[in-house]
Write a protein that holds these residues in place. Structure first.
Motif, PDB file in Angstrom:
ATOM      1  N   ARG A 140       0.828  -1.208   0.000  1.00 47.14           N
ATOM      2  CA  ARG A 140       0.000   0.000   0.000  1.00 47.14           C
ATOM      3  C   ARG A 140       0.859   1.253   0.000  1.00 47.14           C
ATOM      4  NH1 ARG A 140      -1.352   3.690   3.332  1.00 47.14           N
ATOM      5  NH2 ARG A 140      -0.270   2.694   5.051  1.00 47.14           N
ATOM      6  N   GLU A 182       1.141   4.144  -2.919  1.00 46.26           N
ATOM      7  CA  GLU A 182       0.921   5.550  -2.622  1.00 46.26           C
ATOM      8  C   GLU A 182       2.108   6.387  -3.107  1.00 46.26           C
ATOM      9  OE1 GLU A 182       0.263   5.798   1.537  1.00 46.26           O
ATOM     10  OE2 GLU A 182      -1.853   5.167   1.414  1.00 46.26           O
ATOM     11  N   GLU A 230       2.099   9.298  -5.986  1.00 44.51           N
ATOM     12  CA  GLU A 230       2.569  10.647  -5.692  1.00 44.51           C
ATOM     13  C   GLU A 230       3.608  11.095  -6.719  1.00 44.51           C
ATOM     14  OE1 GLU A 230       4.529  13.186  -1.975  1.00 44.51           O
ATOM     15  OE2 GLU A 230       4.017  11.046  -1.755  1.00 44.51           O
TER      16      GLU A 230
END
Length: 357
Positions: A309, A313, A317
């Motif tokens: 996870r 992320e 980004e």
């Protein structure tokens, strides 16, 4: 006339059960005592139940402040008499458990119910031939039942008013060495009046009137004061309908003890604490059951999912920070994965993976 089969079973059971007060009962005196035991049926005496049981169990608490002193209160044991839960028995067990010395423990044990059995009988030991409630120890009653049973097996009912025979109970010894011998009187027995069975005293009413007079709360207060404990509160009715029972003690003036400093507030507090503890235990049990029913999560799989996870992320980004579209060649290349992260984050993820191996 022989006993009916159901009553014979009860007599036999009573013989086995009991082989191991006050008021107006008659107890065998020292020496020989002559009685005619009476066994009315439900058709002959309204107090006898349909089962035919013509005797009654009696249990009595004698609450004393001193072992050799006079009783402060005498009250029946609803467990023995009515097969109802007894707050007195609970309080007495609490007192015994709290005893700080052997003398106190011995005194509290004396508060336990003294058990006996009542029968209707004609007492020939006195000056009159009146029908009385005869009070016997459990062992002596067992011997009487055994005698009745033996003669019934031979076809003779020794309790019959017209054709029955008398029994002799001989008492010898004192205290713990007291002994009762039971035998059939060899002398011819005179017939009794035919209606004598209908005139037998109601043993159940006798017990209720003499031992359940609304003094249960007074007994509990005495126990609380002497033993220094919080006693259980009186709750719920005991005994048959129409009989004054321990419930009446709640509104009885006899519930007070002169000079007593213990009141019902201690009992109420103890009961509230007991209920709260029970509720907490039930809640803890329910939580434990819910936790046990929940699926068990694999900690290794959970950690890997967390790392994935975080990686996703970070990639999202980085993609958002890129102002220009990626070259076509780069688009055809598989995602760089962890290598696209800053070195510090790569080291942290690798260290976590090492710890999971």
């Amino acid at each position: 006339m022989a006993l009916n089969p159901e009553l014979k079973k009860m007599v036999s059971a009573a013989k086995n059960k009991y082989s191991g007060g006050n008021g107006k009962t008659v107890k065998p005196k020292d020496g020989r005592n002559t009685y005619r035991v009476l066994a009315p049926t439900s058709a002959q005496a309204s107090w006898v139940p349909a089962s035919g049981q013509y005797w009654a169990d009696l249990g009595v608490h004698w609450i004393k402040a001193d072992k050799n002193g006079k009783p402060l209160v005498v009250v029946g044991d609803c467990d023995t008499v009515y097969q109802q839960p007894s707050p007195l028995n609970t309080a007495i067990e609490m007192a015994i458990a709290s005893a700080h010395d052997e003398d106190s423990k011995e005194l509290y044990n004396e508060w336990k119910a003294k058990k006996s059995v009542l029968l209707c009988a004609v007492d020939f030991s006195g000056n009159t031939d009146e029908v009385i409630p005869l009070e016997l120890t459990g062992t002596t009653f067992g011997k009487v039942m055994d005698l009745i049973n033996v003669y019934d097996d031979a076809g003779k009912d020794i309790t019959d008013p017209l054709t029955g025979v008398n029994i002799i109970i001989t008492k010898t010894g004192k205290g713990l060495n007291t002994k009762y011998d039971v035998m059939v009187d060899p002398a011819p027995a005179k017939p009794l009046s035919a209606d004598i069975l209908s005139r037998t005293p109601d043993l159940h009413a006798f017990i209720a009137q003499n031992f359940f007079r609304g003094e249960e709360q007074k007994a509990l207060n005495c126990i609380a004061q002497i033993a220094g404990i919080a006693v259980p509160a009186l709750t719920g009715p005991s005994g048959p309908a129409g009989v004054r029972t321990p419930t009446a003690a709640l509104a009885s003036s006899a519930a007070s003890v002169a000079g007593a400093s213990v009141d019902n507030s201690a009992a109420i507090a103890a009961e509230a604490a007991r209920k709260a503890a029970a509720e907490q235990a039930a809640a803890a049990q329910a939580a434990a059951a819910a936790q046990q029913a929940a699926p068990v999560e694999d900690p290794l799989a959970a950690k890997r999912a967390e790392i994935l996870r975080r990686q996703q992320e970070a990639e999202a980004e980085l993609a958002a920070l890129s102002a220009e579209p990626a070259p076509a060649a780069a688009a055809a290349t598989p995602a760089a994965g962890i290598s696209s992260l800053p070195v510090s984050e790569q080291d942290a993820i690798l260290a976590e993976l090492d710890n999971l191996v």
